[in-house]
Design a protein around this motif. Structure first.
Motif, PDB file in Angstrom:
ATOM      1  N   HIS A 127       0.803  -1.224   0.000  1.00 49.27           N
ATOM      2  CA  HIS A 127       0.000   0.000   0.000  1.00 49.27           C
ATOM      3  C   HIS A 127       0.841   1.282   0.000  1.00 49.27           C
ATOM      4  O   HIS A 127       0.281   2.370   0.014  1.00 49.27           O
ATOM      5  N   LEU A 136      -3.385 -12.727   2.308  1.00 46.65           N
ATOM      6  CA  LEU A 136      -4.150 -13.689   3.102  1.00 46.65           C
ATOM      7  C   LEU A 136      -5.561 -13.177   3.350  1.00 46.65           C
ATOM      8  O   LEU A 136      -6.545 -13.909   3.214  1.00 46.65           O
ATOM      9  N   SER A 137      -5.653 -11.908   3.729  1.00 46.30           N
ATOM     10  CA  SER A 137      -6.959 -11.315   4.042  1.00 46.30           C
ATOM     11  C   SER A 137      -7.542 -10.671   2.788  1.00 46.30           C
ATOM     12  O   SER A 137      -6.823 -10.396   1.816  1.00 46.30           O
TER      13      SER A 137
HETATM   14  O1  CA2 Z   1      -3.610  -9.970   4.052  1.00 43.95           O
HETATM   15  C1  CA2 Z   1      -2.405  -9.925   3.796  1.00 43.95           C
HETATM   16  O2  CA2 Z   1      -1.744 -10.894   3.446  1.00 43.95           O
HETATM   17  C2  CA2 Z   1      -1.661  -8.590   3.992  1.00 43.95           C
HETATM   18  O3  CA2 Z   1      -0.700  -8.477   2.943  1.00 43.95           O
HETATM   19  C3  CA2 Z   1      -1.004  -8.680   5.343  1.00 43.95           C
HETATM   20  C4  CA2 Z   1      -0.313  -7.382   5.767  1.00 43.95           C
HETATM   21  C5  CA2 Z   1      -1.249  -6.182   5.611  1.00 43.95           C
HETATM   22  O4  CA2 Z   1      -0.542  -5.001   5.873  1.00 43.95           O
HETATM   23  C6  CA2 Z   1      -1.853  -6.116   4.213  1.00 43.95           C
HETATM   24  O5  CA2 Z   1      -2.766  -5.029   4.173  1.00 43.95           O
HETATM   25  C7  CA2 Z   1      -2.599  -7.391   3.889  1.00 43.95           C
HETATM   26  C8  CA2 Z   1       0.129  -7.458   7.227  1.00 43.95           C
HETATM   27  C9  CA2 Z   1       0.978  -8.627   7.560  1.00 43.95           C
HETATM   28  C10 CA2 Z   1       1.122  -8.712   9.046  1.00 43.95           C
HETATM   29  O6  CA2 Z   1       1.070 -10.056   9.431  1.00 43.95           O
HETATM   30  C11 CA2 Z   1       0.814 -10.354  10.734  1.00 43.95           C
HETATM   31  C12 CA2 Z   1       0.590 -11.673  11.013  1.00 43.95           C
HETATM   32  C13 CA2 Z   1       0.299 -12.049  12.293  1.00 43.95           C
HETATM   33  C14 CA2 Z   1       0.250 -11.105  13.298  1.00 43.95           C
HETATM   34  C15 CA2 Z   1       0.486  -9.795  13.018  1.00 43.95           C
HETATM   35  C16 CA2 Z   1       0.773  -9.420  11.720  1.00 43.95           C
END
Ligand code: CA2
Length: 152
Positions: A85, A106-107
């Motif tokens: 982003h 993932l999300s």
């Molecule tokens: O949904 C996704 O894969 C994202 O790329 C994950 C990013 C987020 O900033 C994107 O908007 C969407 C964040 C990754 C952080 O991963 C964590 C996993 C577990 C606990 C905390 C953070």
């Protein structure tokens, strides 16, 4: 004896994805990055892909790895995490290579905060998969396999 070497794919994971499975399970599930790597490698083997699976918290390292992916890799699966982003540097690195890049999240970033709705990766990616959790990486492998089969 000569053996047909398998196509190499690079799977790149951006900042904080090393925390997978340890926090925020409602958003990111309970699968750890190690579990995800094992799933990806096992599925890739069924498509005769060998996988180089990496994670970094640094934007410049992701840029270096994308450039590396432009040489000798058949495809890149990229979850640039928060840099998705924000990063013009990652956009430019992808635009500079011919290797197809599949963007994975993932999300479902479109169901989340507005600042996650724009991606600097999507317009230079071959395709985008989001919202399916770890299965998204498996779908990305299948997408690459299909793209590469139709190319050859
Ligand atoms: O949904 C996704 O894969 C994202 O790329 C994950 C990013 C987020 O900033 C994107 O908007 C969407 C964040 C990754 C952080 O991963 C964590 C996993 C577990 C606990 C905390 C953070």
């Amino acid at each position: 004896m000569t053996e047909k070497s398998s196509a190499r794919i690079l799977v790149l994971n951006g900042p904080n994805l090393n925390l997978l499975g340890t926090r925020e399970p409602k958003t990111y599930g309970t699968t750890s990055l190690g579990d995800l790597e094992a799933m990806v490698k096992s599925h890739a083997a069924t498509c005769s892909f060998s996988v180089d699976f990496r994670q970094t918290n640094n934007e410049g390292t992701l840029v270096d790895w994308i450039q590396e992916g432009g040489k000798g890799f058949a495809g890149i699966i990229l979850n640039a995490a928060a840099y998705t982003h924000t990063s013009v540097a990652i956009h430019d690195a992808i635009a500079a290579i011919k290797t197809p890049v599949i963007e994975v999240h993932l999300s479902n970033i479109f169901k989340r905060e507005p600042f996650r709705h724009h991606s600097y990766v999507s317009d230079v990616a071959a395709g985008v998969i989001c919202g399916f959790g770890p299965v998204g990486y498996i779908l990305a492998i299948d997408a690459l396999e299909s793209m590469l089969r139709h190319q050859s």
